[in-house]
Design a protein around this motif. Structure first.
Motif, short mmCIF file in Angstrom:
data_model
loop_
_atom_site.label_atom_id
_atom_site.label_comp_id
_atom_site.label_asym_id
_atom_site.label_seq_id
_atom_site.Cartn_x
_atom_site.Cartn_y
_atom_site.Cartn_z
N MET A 42 -26.43 35.53 23.68
CA MET A 42 -25.60 35.17 24.84
C MET A 42 -25.54 36.31 25.85
N ASN A 93 -26.67 28.10 25.54
CA ASN A 93 -26.23 28.83 24.34
C ASN A 93 -26.31 28.02 23.06
N TYR A 99 -18.19 38.99 21.11
CA TYR A 99 -18.47 38.14 22.26
C TYR A 99 -18.69 36.70 21.83
N ARG A 150 -12.41 30.72 21.65
CA ARG A 150 -11.19 31.04 22.36
C ARG A 150 -10.51 29.79 22.93
N VAL A 199 -21.67 28.74 33.75
CA VAL A 199 -20.25 28.99 33.53
C VAL A 199 -19.43 27.71 33.63
N TYR A 206 -15.29 35.26 20.97
CA TYR A 206 -14.51 35.02 22.19
C TYR A 206 -15.03 33.81 22.95
N THR A 207 -16.36 33.72 23.08
CA THR A 207 -16.96 32.65 23.87
C THR A 207 -16.83 31.28 23.19
N CYS A 208 -17.03 31.24 21.87
CA CYS A 208 -17.10 29.95 21.17
C CYS A 208 -15.77 29.51 20.58
N LYS A 267 -13.77 40.25 29.76
CA LYS A 267 -15.00 41.04 29.71
C LYS A 267 -14.99 41.98 28.51
N ASN A 289 -26.76 36.31 29.73
CA ASN A 289 -25.91 36.64 30.87
C ASN A 289 -26.56 37.69 31.76
N GLY A 336 -24.26 36.13 19.44
CA GLY A 336 -23.57 36.85 20.51
C GLY A 336 -24.50 37.68 21.36
#
Length: 409
Positions: A400, A114, A207, A214, A36, A210-212, A239, A404, A397
């Motif tokens: 990932m 990732n 996801y 945002r 993280v 959002y992860t890559c 989340k 997690n 996604g």
């Protein structure tokens, strides 16, 4: 530690509560923290995880010896003794992601950070609810893992996503391959010998988006997928939102119209019956049969199927009918999006899927209708953007997400 798989399959509620088990859980926490927050010093890890300096030093060194963590050398400081900085090793652990699409499959391998290591596409695949199709999916996954060039023992998780109603907790699809008592997750685990997560394709892509993509202040995001179907992914407080049964996001099946068109879900008047790629393809066929002029008529006369991608390409070549059909879909879905942003008040709405490639032809009427039908205070606080991710986003996604799950994020 006898194997990476056993190490990452430990649970806090396991019967064994000895020092070895406790240290394994701390090491997983170290890995999760680095996943993280990135590279860290021993003092940072000690402070954040509330572990003593001697214990932290010992366990980090063990992770270095196991090639899971790398010692990156000394870090520069204003003065005093320079501490070592540690980060996750990219070649220690891998994860596989597979998107089972309506008209193609995507396979990829990612590392602990990732990064995509290996990718493969199968555009010849067509999703059908038949045993032969399920066997092809299983065989294709097995072949990809066997030939990807990664030591199988280092692939600690396999994420598989597909369209339709999917519950990750039960590991079942409730749209495809529903006749067996064995869940799809159990079947894939049995065939591959790898821990599996079964997920919905739109939620997986959400996801990845959002992860890559945002910005730092985004924690509430809606992803609108306008492909051959219509669905949304929802991120609340950083989340993914699943709902009670794991089916949240079936936006395309809101009874939005008073038409008599039967949706794939069996209901009438769903949003998908007017604005999905399949609906636009059907409207194009109907208009051609009525004699409306379009550059796609020649393709239709050759009895070659017209895909939504063909309609988007025609619109970009100034085909009036194609432009009208896409703009109509954008306006109708924009009115429905107004309902969403009034309800969720997100920071951002990301638009992806095949129709996102139409650009302003779909986005301008979508945003105009959303502005018209939403509350001004909500609309002005919402950013809209078109997805810039490639077709591999769903597979990425879900890789990932299984990562997690395995490392305990």
């Amino acid at each position: 530690m006898t194997s990476l798989t056993e190490f990452f399959n430990l649970h806090e509620d396991d019967a064994m509560k000895g020092i070895i088990h406790k240290n394994s859980l701390i090491k997983r926490s170290i890995i999760a923290h680095m996943a993280v927050h990135g590279e860290s010093t021993l003092s940072e890890l000690t402070r954040e995880l509330h572990i003593s300096v001697p214990t932290m030093t010992k366990l980090v060194q063990e992770l270095v010896d196991e090639n899971i963590v790398s010692d990156l050398g000394k870090v520069e400081t204003p003065g005093g003794r320079r501490p070592n900085i540690f980060g996750l090793a990219s070649s220690a652990i891998y994860f596989a992601g597979v998107n089972v699409g309506r008209d193609g499959m995507t396979f990829l391998i990612t590392d602990l950070q990732n990064n995509i290591i290996k990718e493969h596409q199968d555009p010849s695949f067509e999703l059908q609810d038949r045993p032969q199709c399920l066997e092809r999916i299983c065989a294709s996954i097995e072949e990809f893992i066997a030939t990807c060039g990664i030591d199988r023992s280092k692939i600690l998780g396999l994420g598989v996503c597909m369209t339709g109603r999917v519950n990750p907790d039960t590991g079942r699809s409730y749209k495809f391959f529903t006749s067996s008592e064995q869940s799809l997750r159990e079947l894939f685990e049995e065939r591959t010998g790898i821990r599996v997560l079964l997920e919905n394709d739109t939620r997986s892509r959400c996801y990845a988006e959002y992860t890559c993509g945002r910005s730092k202040d985004e924690s509430n995001v809606l992803y609108l997928h306008m492909g051959r179907g219509v669905a949304i992914g929802i991120v609340v407080d950083g989340k993914l939102y699943y709902g009670k049964s794991g089916f949240a996001g079936e936006f395309g099946h809101i009874p939005f119209f008073n038409n008599e068109i039967i949706c794939s879900c069996g209901k009438k008047g769903c949003l998908e019956t007017e604005v999905s790629g399949i609906a636009i393809e059907e409207k194009m066929r109907q208009q051609i049969e009525r004699g409306v002029n379009t550059i796609l008529k020649e393709q239709y006369d050759r009895q070659k199927s017209i895909h939504i991608d063909d309609i988007i390409a025609a619109a970009k070549h100034d085909d009036t009918l194609s432009i009208e059909l896409i703009e109509e879909a954008g306006e109708k879905v924009g009115k429905a999006v107004a309902f969403l942003i009034n309800t969720f008040n997100p920071e951002t709405v990301i638009v992806g899927g095949n129709l996102a490639a139409a650009g302003d032809y779909v986005m301008l009427p979508l945003k105009s209708a959303t502005n018209k039908y939403s509350l001004n205070l909500v609309y002005k606080d919402t950013k809209f953007r078109v997805s810039k991710m490639s077709e591999n986003a769903s597979a990425w996604g879900v890789a990932m997400l299984i990562r997690n799950k395995v490392i305990g994020l």
